[in-house]
Design a protein around this motif. Structure first.
Motif, PDB file in Angstrom:
ATOM      1  N   GLN A  32       4.083  20.529   5.007  1.00  0.00           N
ATOM      2  CA  GLN A  32       4.590  21.713   4.438  1.00  0.00           C
ATOM      3  C   GLN A  32       5.977  21.771   3.993  1.00  0.00           C
ATOM      4  O   GLN A  32       6.893  20.984   4.869  1.00  0.00           O
ATOM      5  CB  GLN A  32       4.230  23.105   5.136  1.00  0.00           C
ATOM      6  CG  GLN A  32       4.573  24.173   4.319  1.00  0.00           C
ATOM      7  CD  GLN A  32       4.007  25.330   5.076  1.00  0.00           C
ATOM      8  OE1 GLN A  32       4.805  25.692   6.079  1.00  0.00           O
ATOM      9  NE2 GLN A  32       3.145  26.227   4.451  1.00  0.00           N
TER      10      GLN A  32
ATOM     11  N   ASN B 279      -2.926  28.214  -1.643  1.00  0.00           N
ATOM     12  CA  ASN B 279      -1.558  28.331  -1.557  1.00  0.00           C
ATOM     13  C   ASN B 279      -1.220  29.308  -2.522  1.00  0.00           C
ATOM     14  O   ASN B 279      -0.902  29.134  -3.956  1.00  0.00           O
ATOM     15  CB  ASN B 279      -0.848  27.222  -1.912  1.00  0.00           C
ATOM     16  CG  ASN B 279       0.507  27.238  -1.832  1.00  0.00           C
ATOM     17  OD1 ASN B 279       1.230  28.075  -1.200  1.00  0.00           O
ATOM     18  ND2 ASN B 279       1.508  26.176  -2.446  1.00  0.00           N
TER      19      ASN B 279
ATOM     20  N   VAL C  75       6.171  26.771  -2.818  1.00  0.00           N
ATOM     21  CA  VAL C  75       5.944  26.052  -1.373  1.00  0.00           C
ATOM     22  C   VAL C  75       4.836  24.937  -1.613  1.00  0.00           C
ATOM     23  O   VAL C  75       3.880  25.178  -2.229  1.00  0.00           O
ATOM     24  CB  VAL C  75       5.363  27.169  -0.225  1.00  0.00           C
ATOM     25  CG1 VAL C  75       5.193  26.352   0.982  1.00  0.00           C
ATOM     26  CG2 VAL C  75       6.445  28.007  -0.107  1.00  0.00           C
TER      27      VAL C  75
ATOM     28  N   ALA D 135       2.115  23.030  -0.203  1.00  0.00           N
ATOM     29  CA  ALA D 135       1.138  23.386   0.987  1.00  0.00           C
ATOM     30  C   ALA D 135       0.970  22.135   1.784  1.00  0.00           C
ATOM     31  O   ALA D 135       1.375  21.072   1.641  1.00  0.00           O
ATOM     32  CB  ALA D 135      -0.347  23.556   0.300  1.00  0.00           C
ATOM     33  N   GLU D 136       0.168  22.532   3.038  1.00  0.00           N
ATOM     34  CA  GLU D 136      -0.007  21.543   4.171  1.00  0.00           C
ATOM     35  C   GLU D 136      -1.204  20.945   3.900  1.00  0.00           C
ATOM     36  O   GLU D 136      -1.482  19.773   4.318  1.00  0.00           O
ATOM     37  CB  GLU D 136       0.011  22.323   5.444  1.00  0.00           C
ATOM     38  CG  GLU D 136      -0.105  21.383   6.645  1.00  0.00           C
ATOM     39  CD  GLU D 136       0.042  22.154   7.841  1.00  0.00           C
ATOM     40  OE1 GLU D 136       0.046  21.510   9.113  1.00  0.00           O
ATOM     41  OE2 GLU D 136      -0.322  23.334   8.203  1.00  0.00           O
ATOM     42  N   THR D 137      -2.511  21.535   3.314  1.00  0.00           N
ATOM     43  CA  THR D 137      -3.382  21.000   3.243  1.00  0.00           C
ATOM     44  C   THR D 137      -4.092  21.162   2.023  1.00  0.00           C
ATOM     45  O   THR D 137      -3.995  22.070   1.508  1.00  0.00           O
ATOM     46  CB  THR D 137      -4.486  21.473   4.614  1.00  0.00           C
ATOM     47  OG1 THR D 137      -3.797  21.519   5.915  1.00  0.00           O
ATOM     48  CG2 THR D 137      -5.935  20.976   4.427  1.00  0.00           C
ATOM     49  N   ALA D 138      -5.013  20.123   1.395  1.00  0.00           N
ATOM     50  CA  ALA D 138      -5.987  20.247   0.243  1.00  0.00           C
ATOM     51  C   ALA D 138      -7.146  19.765   0.659  1.00  0.00           C
ATOM     52  O   ALA D 138      -7.517  19.001   1.436  1.00  0.00           O
ATOM     53  CB  ALA D 138      -5.107  19.335  -0.797  1.00  0.00           C
TER      54      ALA D 138
ATOM     55  N   ASP E 283      -9.399  22.880  -3.500  1.00  0.00           N
ATOM     56  CA  ASP E 283      -8.751  24.057  -2.982  1.00  0.00           C
ATOM     57  C   ASP E 283      -7.522  23.935  -2.148  1.00  0.00           C
ATOM     58  O   ASP E 283      -7.646  22.929  -1.211  1.00  0.00           O
ATOM     59  CB  ASP E 283      -9.707  24.942  -2.255  1.00  0.00           C
ATOM     60  CG  ASP E 283      -9.502  26.177  -1.714  1.00  0.00           C
ATOM     61  OD1 ASP E 283      -8.489  26.890  -2.655  1.00  0.00           O
ATOM     62  OD2 ASP E 283      -9.530  26.634  -0.677  1.00  0.00           O
ATOM     63  N   VAL E 284      -6.387  24.469  -2.543  1.00  0.00           N
ATOM     64  CA  VAL E 284      -5.091  24.456  -1.424  1.00  0.00           C
ATOM     65  C   VAL E 284      -5.125  25.733  -0.881  1.00  0.00           C
ATOM     66  O   VAL E 284      -4.552  25.540   0.337  1.00  0.00           O
ATOM     67  CB  VAL E 284      -4.051  24.071  -2.478  1.00  0.00           C
ATOM     68  CG1 VAL E 284      -2.714  23.922  -1.678  1.00  0.00           C
ATOM     69  CG2 VAL E 284      -4.357  22.771  -3.457  1.00  0.00           C
TER      70      VAL E 284
ATOM     71  N   ASN F 161       3.148  16.306  -0.241  1.00  0.00           N
ATOM     72  CA  ASN F 161       2.202  17.083  -1.124  1.00  0.00           C
ATOM     73  C   ASN F 161       0.863  16.509  -0.814  1.00  0.00           C
ATOM     74  O   ASN F 161       0.511  15.508  -1.423  1.00  0.00           O
ATOM     75  CB  ASN F 161       2.690  17.275  -2.370  1.00  0.00           C
ATOM     76  CG  ASN F 161       1.908  18.267  -3.160  1.00  0.00           C
ATOM     77  OD1 ASN F 161       0.907  18.942  -2.801  1.00  0.00           O
ATOM     78  ND2 ASN F 161       2.776  18.976  -4.084  1.00  0.00           N
TER      79      ASN F 161
END
Length: 400
Positions: free
Chosen positions: A199, A248, A253, A255-258, A245-246, A210
């Motif tokens: 993140q 976020n 920002v 995001a940390e995970t996708a 899906d993210v 990212n």
């Protein structure tokens, strides 16, 4: 004794049962009331499993010798959605302009209604040949398919049941009755893919990683090149990404995970295990790419979780079954059906481990739709096809 020889009356009675999966809705009781006067023995076992609803099923048999033909299907239906969107209430079985409306009309209470009518007509004509006919009907085809056909088959086998062939009454015809018999199905395999990033602030991308860039890279590797060009009886293997899906809500920002999910429909060039190995190999190679991640200093961090119970690809090579059914279709309709493996999965994937199996039913254009309906003429035609097939198949096996 009044026999259920009219498929329209049979289907109307079944549609009026709101058997939205996994509810029995009265449909098994209606079917039992049709079968027992013809001499069928009827059992209605209920199966259970952790974290799934109990499901009632039905197994009925007429006769005690060979040859033994199974007809398989399901009385459960998908939800109708907003009933106000229907021209007629979804469980009212209204008839208008030569068509019968209702949820399950073609998928697949209609096929059951016609097969029962076909047997009843042969019974009334005293034309049933020596042998046995069974119906294997589940209430869990439209649901998770855990407490349905697979367990019902095991239950029947444990009681000593064995079959020479099976017909599944799913709606197989794309446009007109007589278009298509299904002689196999592609396999299906699903998975969830997760990419872990770091993140950060979008204005400082070198400090973040990212995961959207990462998951785009990995999905591109899964989508191209094609897995194969198809085979003699099957379409090319195809992968479809069904969700990315993210989660976020912030535009500034990283995001940390996708996350992404995908499904494959595969042909006989693959098994589930060889396909998993190919997908893993593609992901491993793509993880080192920097094309979409010019500031990244490490490989894409990813993990994959395979969904439970992939379905195998299968093909029925049995001319005595598919040929006899095709002949019956041609005798009644004047059209020679194509032998196809197109479409999705069905409960034939369980039955193929016990005997040769093909699928043939109504035209499927309105299945799962608002105003699902079937032409009354098609119900009569399908009944006569099933009747002719029963005569011919039993006679062919009696000659052996």
């Amino acid at each position: 004794m009044t026999l259920p020889i009219d498929p329209v009356a049979n289907l109307s009675a079944l549609i009026r049962c709101p058997s939205v999966t996994p509810e029995e809705g009265g449909a098994m009781g209606v079917l039992q009331a049709m079968l027992e006067p013809m001499g069928f023995s009827v059992d209605r076992p209920v199966f259970s499993d952790a974290d799934t609803p109990d499901v009632e099923n039905l197994y009925a048999r007429l006769g005690d010798g060979g040859p033994h033909l199974m007809f398989a299907g399901h009385t459960d239906v998908v939800p109708p959605g907003d009933a106000a969107s229907w021209t007629y209430p979804p469980f009212s079985a209204e008839i208008a302009e030569g068509r019968l409306y209702g949820r399950g009309a073609v998928d697949m209470k209609g096929g059951i209604a016609c097969f029962v009518a076909a047997v009843a007509r042969l019974k009334a004509e005293s034309a049933l040949a020596a042998g046995s006919i069974s119906l294997l009907i589940t209430g869990d085809e439209e649901g998770p398919s855990i407490n349905g056909t697979s367990k019902l088959l095991d239950w029947a086998v444990a009681r000593g049941e064995a079959w020479d062939a099976a017909v599944v009454g799913e709606p197989t015809n794309p446009n007109e009755l007589g278009d298509m018999i299904k002689i196999g199905r592609r396999g299906t395999l699903s998975a969830n893919l997760v990419v872990k990033g770091r993140q950060g602030h979008v204005a400082y991308p070198h400090l973040a990683d990212n995961p959207v860039r990462g998951i785009m890279t990995l999905l591109d590797a899964l989508l191209d090149p094609p897995f194969d060009q198809g085979s003699e009886h099957f379409q090319p293997t195809n992968l479809e990404v069904t969700t990315v899906d993210v989660g976020n809500p912030a535009v500034n920002v990283v995001a940390e995970t996708a996350r992404a999910s995908f499904n494959l429909r595969f042909n006989d060039n693959w098994t589930a295990e060889t396909l998993k190995a190919e997908i893993t190999s593609r992901l491993e190679r793509a993880a080192s790419e920097r094309r979409l991640r010019p500031t990244a200093s490490a490989d894409i961090v990813w993990e994959i979780a395979w969904r439970d119970r992939p379905s195998p690809c299968f093909l029925t090579r049995n001319d005595a079954l598919s040929g006899t059914l095709a002949d019956a279709v041609e005798k009644v309709t004047g059209r020679r059906p194509n032998l196809s493996t197109s479409g999705g999965t069905s409960d034939a994937r369980y039955i193929k481990d016990h005997c040769p199996v093909v699928e043939f039913g109504l035209v499927g254009q309105t299945m799962h739709m608002v105003d699902e309906n079937v032409a009354l003429a098609d119900l009569e035609t399908l009944t006569e096809i099933y009747r002719q097939f029963l005569l011919d198949w039993m006679a062919r096996h009696a000659e052996r």
